[in-house]
Design a protein around this motif. Structure first.
Motif, PDB file in Angstrom:
ATOM      1  N   GLY A 407      39.410  60.880  92.999  1.00 46.18           N
ATOM      2  CA  GLY A 407      40.455  59.989  93.473  1.00 46.18           C
ATOM      3  C   GLY A 407      41.776  60.032  92.739  1.00 46.18           C
ATOM      4  N   GLN A 408      41.886  60.723  91.609  1.00 48.25           N
ATOM      5  CA  GLN A 408      43.130  60.743  90.857  1.00 48.25           C
ATOM      6  C   GLN A 408      44.041  61.839  91.378  1.00 48.25           C
ATOM      7  N   ILE A 409      45.139  61.442  92.003  1.00 44.56           N
ATOM      8  CA  ILE A 409      46.092  62.388  92.590  1.00 44.56           C
ATOM      9  C   ILE A 409      47.170  62.701  91.556  1.00 44.56           C
ATOM     10  N   THR A 410      47.363  63.994  91.284  1.00 43.71           N
ATOM     11  CA  THR A 410      48.385  64.403  90.321  1.00 43.71           C
ATOM     12  C   THR A 410      49.195  65.561  90.889  1.00 43.71           C
ATOM     13  N   SER A 411      50.339  65.821  90.293  1.00 39.95           N
ATOM     14  CA  SER A 411      51.106  67.025  90.615  1.00 39.95           C
ATOM     15  C   SER A 411      50.722  68.104  89.609  1.00 39.95           C
ATOM     16  N   GLN A 412      50.829  69.359  90.030  1.00 42.55           N
ATOM     17  CA  GLN A 412      50.467  70.472  89.165  1.00 42.55           C
ATOM     18  C   GLN A 412      51.480  71.599  89.298  1.00 42.55           C
ATOM     19  N   THR A 413      51.548  72.421  88.283  1.00 40.23           N
ATOM     20  CA  THR A 413      52.328  73.660  88.332  1.00 40.23           C
ATOM     21  C   THR A 413      51.356  74.809  88.153  1.00 40.23           C
ATOM     22  N   ILE A 414      51.299  75.705  89.136  1.00 37.52           N
ATOM     23  CA  ILE A 414      50.344  76.819  89.069  1.00 37.52           C
ATOM     24  C   ILE A 414      51.101  78.140  88.903  1.00 37.52           C
ATOM     25  N   PRO A 415      50.509  79.085  88.190  1.00 40.67           N
ATOM     26  CA  PRO A 415      51.177  80.385  88.001  1.00 40.67           C
ATOM     27  C   PRO A 415      51.124  81.226  89.266  1.00 40.67           C
ATOM     28  N   VAL A 416      52.189  81.971  89.494  1.00 41.00           N
ATOM     29  CA  VAL A 416      52.290  82.909  90.617  1.00 41.00           C
ATOM     30  C   VAL A 416      52.548  84.287  90.012  1.00 41.00           C
ATOM     31  N   THR A 421      56.217  80.418  89.022  1.00 41.50           N
ATOM     32  CA  THR A 421      55.312  79.276  89.166  1.00 41.50           C
ATOM     33  C   THR A 421      55.595  78.570  90.487  1.00 41.50           C
ATOM     34  N   LEU A 422      54.641  77.749  90.912  1.00 41.00           N
ATOM     35  CA  LEU A 422      54.799  76.950  92.129  1.00 41.00           C
ATOM     36  C   LEU A 422      54.380  75.523  91.822  1.00 41.00           C
ATOM     37  N   GLU A 423      55.224  74.580  92.212  1.00 41.62           N
ATOM     38  CA  GLU A 423      54.908  73.164  92.043  1.00 41.62           C
ATOM     39  C   GLU A 423      54.013  72.698  93.193  1.00 41.62           C
ATOM     40  N   VAL A 424      52.918  72.059  92.849  1.00 39.29           N
ATOM     41  CA  VAL A 424      52.007  71.490  93.847  1.00 39.29           C
ATOM     42  C   VAL A 424      52.191  69.977  93.809  1.00 39.29           C
ATOM     43  N   PRO A 425      52.792  69.375  94.840  1.00 37.53           N
ATOM     44  CA  PRO A 425      53.146  67.937  94.793  1.00 37.53           C
ATOM     45  C   PRO A 425      51.949  67.015  94.623  1.00 37.53           C
ATOM     46  N   GLN A 426      50.837  67.305  95.326  1.00 35.49           N
ATOM     47  CA  GLN A 426      49.665  66.438  95.259  1.00 35.49           C
ATOM     48  C   GLN A 426      48.400  67.297  95.151  1.00 35.49           C
ATOM     49  N   CYS A 428      44.004  67.264  93.570  1.00 33.57           N
ATOM     50  CA  CYS A 428      42.880  66.484  93.028  1.00 33.57           C
ATOM     51  C   CYS A 428      41.646  67.372  92.954  1.00 33.57           C
ATOM     52  N   ASN A 429      41.363  67.903  91.761  1.00 31.33           N
ATOM     53  CA  ASN A 429      40.128  68.659  91.512  1.00 31.33           C
ATOM     54  C   ASN A 429      39.814  69.712  92.571  1.00 31.33           C
ATOM     55  N   GLY A 430      40.713  70.654  92.766  1.00 30.60           N
ATOM     56  CA  GLY A 430      40.487  71.745  93.706  1.00 30.60           C
ATOM     57  C   GLY A 430      40.977  71.487  95.110  1.00 30.60           C
ATOM     58  N   VAL A 431      41.615  70.326  95.332  1.00 25.65           N
ATOM     59  CA  VAL A 431      42.183  70.002  96.645  1.00 25.65           C
ATOM     60  C   VAL A 431      43.690  69.812  96.489  1.00 25.65           C
ATOM     61  N   ALA A 432      44.476  70.359  97.408  1.00 29.71           N
ATOM     62  CA  ALA A 432      45.934  70.239  97.330  1.00 29.71           C
ATOM     63  C   ALA A 432      46.496  69.824  98.679  1.00 29.71           C
ATOM     64  N   ARG A 433      47.655  69.181  98.628  1.00 31.83           N
ATOM     65  CA  ARG A 433      48.297  68.734  99.863  1.00 31.83           C
ATOM     66  C   ARG A 433      49.770  69.141  99.855  1.00 31.83           C
ATOM     67  N   PHE A 434      50.234  69.658 101.012  1.00 32.69           N
ATOM     68  CA  PHE A 434      51.613  70.086 101.179  1.00 32.69           C
ATOM     69  C   PHE A 434      52.111  69.676 102.562  1.00 32.69           C
ATOM     70  N   THR A 435      53.414  69.664 102.720  1.00 36.08           N
ATOM     71  CA  THR A 435      53.997  69.574 104.057  1.00 36.08           C
ATOM     72  C   THR A 435      54.256  70.992 104.553  1.00 36.08           C
ATOM     73  N   PHE A 436      54.350  71.149 105.851  1.00 37.07           N
ATOM     74  CA  PHE A 436      54.662  72.449 106.441  1.00 37.07           C
ATOM     75  C   PHE A 436      55.995  72.965 105.911  1.00 37.07           C
ATOM     76  N   GLU A 437      56.989  72.089 105.841  1.00 43.58           N
ATOM     77  CA  GLU A 437      58.321  72.503 105.375  1.00 43.58           C
ATOM     78  C   GLU A 437      58.272  73.007 103.943  1.00 43.58           C
ATOM     79  N   TYR A 438      57.457  72.384 103.114  1.00 41.89           N
ATOM     80  CA  TYR A 438      57.386  72.773 101.705  1.00 41.89           C
ATOM     81  C   TYR A 438      56.798  74.177 101.554  1.00 41.89           C
ATOM     82  N   ALA A 451      48.344  82.340  95.211  1.00 42.42           N
ATOM     83  CA  ALA A 451      48.180  81.436  94.063  1.00 42.42           C
ATOM     84  C   ALA A 451      47.549  80.115  94.498  1.00 42.42           C
ATOM     85  N   VAL A 452      47.989  79.589  95.640  1.00 41.67           N
ATOM     86  CA  VAL A 452      47.421  78.338  96.161  1.00 41.67           C
ATOM     87  C   VAL A 452      45.945  78.523  96.488  1.00 41.67           C
ATOM     88  N   THR A 453      45.615  79.604  97.190  1.00 40.85           N
ATOM     89  CA  THR A 453      44.239  79.792  97.639  1.00 40.85           C
ATOM     90  C   THR A 453      43.288  80.085  96.487  1.00 40.85           C
TER      91      THR A 453
END
Length: 595
Positions: A407-416, A421-426, A428-438, A451-453
């Motif tokens: 349940g803890q939602i955080t932002s992350q920066t992952i290496p590419v 790097t890519l900023e991941v806005p939301q 949680c333990n292996g789950v990520a959320r983005f907008t289509f535009e982002y 990198a996301v996958t």
């Protein structure tokens, strides 16, 4: 739209799946056709044809004579690989001994020349009369000033000739069995068959790699960038002298001469960069390279000049040195380059593929992904249209999945790749959320999606619009995103303006192309990306490299659309979702840490 039901609980079940049920789960996963066989605990994997026919008997696959023909060919190849692996192991032992002997002799020759210089006090006097006369003739014939490197080139060639006579020729590699080039329409089973074969090679062939087109081109470009960067880096003379030279009882000037000869040898080897990249592409040079090599290459394409040049150079080198290629594509090799780019280089690639691969077509026009989906009860990962009801269900699914994972939602920066790097806005333990535009409305590409996958087993993408010519660049990025999510076996939840079948529209207006999807990014230096380097001096008035604007035909675009739709449909089926836990890198990495 169908209501949320059992699929949500299935996903939550896989997310919370414990070690206790691993054995049962792997047995159950046998029913999922694509990538499971390499993960089943077995010292002797079942044969390719046995796997295929068993799935038909279980009703998991529908019998297809074209698929079976390919399965038989792959089974025959699998049988030949057993002996080929043994032959290549013996060959690499002979090659290693030959290379060691040659290197010892080469250093001995260098030492003899260095001792002559030590005695005579100069570099030029160490060059024999034949070398002197040749260099003098070159100076007289060409121009007053000697061309840089001629002296080193002559000494290098003479040394190589001596080594040939002292050590003998390089051992000959055993003939490799012919690989397979499999082509056919969307959803016809090409990738499934290739992946079943790849899984069956475990324990048979030590060095094996599977790449999708986007990932392979990015890795090729990454290796090229590193090699170029290492080549142009300025190093001090002292740091360029090997330790074995520094420890010799010789004058510093003689040591510097030896170091220069060593560097020249490396420069000669690096002159053609693609073979050097190919050697690092498949087998880790730090690892034991004995044995055969297999490259499984999904979705071969020739989307731009770089792809043609790189594929030709890399594949030619690998095939010439004994690598067995099993590839898939939507087109036969002769039909890949319909725009006629780099025709001569492309034709050499076709000749290589014809010599080293059997070409097989899966002629079925049936999209089996769609058939599997139609037999499923629920399809609830694609929420549409973008009304209050669909959006509420999408948010409910996000809350259920993240709550189950802590349940803890955080932002992350992952290496590419390439140091980005890519900023991941939301997340949680292996789950990520983005907008289509982002993800698709900005200049990002395959490297970012990979990198996301690799970091997230489940991805939520909201607010997906209907795609047409008006947003063609975003459409191409979305297709690339779907490809990578599918290739890495991610779970995908979408909120969209239309059903999957109606997502891509407007193709009658013309072809779609996305410049960003064809520029394989490098580490940014001076704000130049690879496409800028390739396009320098040949940029159209519109700012796009000439030759890229017309690179894709309408047929190619329609294939990309159909593939994306087909994959989106399959990614909602229970069979696909069951594979997430065992096939996604996130769980594989965690499992390896726990063992």
């Amino acid at each position: 739209m169908k209501k949320v039901s059992s699929i949500a609980s299935l996903l939550l079940y896989t997310a919370s799946f414990g070690e206790r049920g691993a054995s049962h789960y792997n047995n159950k996963l046998l029913s999922y056709t694509v990538r499971s066989y390499s993960l089943l605990p077995s010292t002797t994997p079942p044969g390719m044809l046995v796997q295929y026919r068993k799935l038909i008997e279980q009703g998991k696959l529908q019998h297809d004579p074209y698929q079976e023909k390919v399965a038989v060919a792959l089974e025959n190849l699998l049988g030949r690989l057993v002996q080929y692996e043994k032959d290549m192991e013996e060959y690499h032992v002979k090659l290693a001994n030959w290379e060691k002997n040659r290197e010892d002799k080469r250093r001995k020759l260098l030492m003899e020349e260095a001792e002559q210089q030590q005695q005579q006090g100069g570099v030029w006097t160490s060059v024999n009369k034949h070398q002197k006369n040749l260099v003098e003739r070159l100076m007289f014939w060409r121009k007053p000033d000697v061309e840089p490197g001629v002296g080193k080139w002559v000494s290098y060639l003479n040394r190589e000739r001596k080594l040939d006579s002292l050590v003998g020729r390089c051992p000959t590699a055993p003939p490799a069995p012919k690989g397979l080039y499999i082509y056919g329409s969307v959803g016809s089973g090409k990738t499934m068959l290739m992946d079943m074969f790849y899984g069956a090679t475990e324990g048979i062939v030590k060095h094996r790699q599977r790449f999708h087109f986007h990932e392979a081109m990015l890795k090729i470009n990454e290796h090229m960038h590193r090699l170029w960067k290492n080549q142009v880096e300025e190093k001090s003379l002292k740091s360029g002298i090997s330790s074995w030279i520094m420890n010799l009882p010789l004058d510093m000037k003689v040591k510097e001469w030896l170091a220069a000869e060593e560097r020249y040898k490396q420069e000669v080897q690096m002159k053609n960069i693609l073979p050097a990249v190919a050697d690092k592409f498949l087998v880790d040079q730090q690892a034991d390279n004995r044995g055969a090599s297999i490259l499984c290459f999904d979705e071969i394409q020739t989307v731009d000049v770089f792809a043609i040049v790189a594929l030709s150079g890399i594949l030619s080198r690998l095939l010439s040195t004994g690598t067995v290629l099993v590839a898939t594509s939507n087109r036969a090799p002769n039909d890949l380059n319909q725009d006629g780019m780099q025709r001569e280089i492309f034709q050499k690639l076709v000749v290589k593929l014809e010599k080293h691969c059997e070409w097989l077509q899966v002629e079925s026009e049936i999209d089996y992904r769609r058939q599997i989906a139609q037999s499923s009860i629920d399809q609830v990962h694609h929420f549409w249209p973008l009304d209050s009801k669909a959006l509420k269900e999408f948010e409910t699914m996000w809350s259920q999945v993240t709550n189950q994972l802590g349940g803890q939602i955080t932002s992350q920066t992952i290496p590419v790749m390439f140091g980005r790097t890519l900023e991941v806005p939301q997340s949680c333990n292996g789950v990520a959320r983005f907008t289509f535009e982002y993800l698709c409305g900005r200049p990002v590409g395959a490297a970012d999606y990979i990198a996301v996958t690799q970091n997230y087993h489940t991805v939520f993408v909201s607010d997906i619009p209907v795609m047409s010519m008006r947003i063609r660049d975003k459409a191409r990025r979305f297709i690339t995103l779907v490809d990578e999510l599918y290739n890495h076996h991610c779970c995908l939840f979408c909120s969209a303006a239309a059903s999957i079948d109606d997502l891509f529209q407007g193709t009658e207006e013309g072809t779609l192309f996305d410049l960003e999807s064809f520029q394989f990014e490098t580490e940014m230096e001076g704000t130049k990306l690879r496409r800028d380097v390739l396009a320098e001096g040949s940029v159209s008035s519109g700012g796009a490299p000439t030759g890229i604007v017309s690179m894709l035909s309408g047929q190619e675009e329609m294939f990309a659309f159909r593939r994306a739709v087909s994959r989106l449909i399959e990614m909602q089926t229970p069979l696909y979702l069951e594979g997430v836990r065992s096939l996604h890198p996130y769980f594989q990495n965690n499992n390896s840490k726990n063992t």
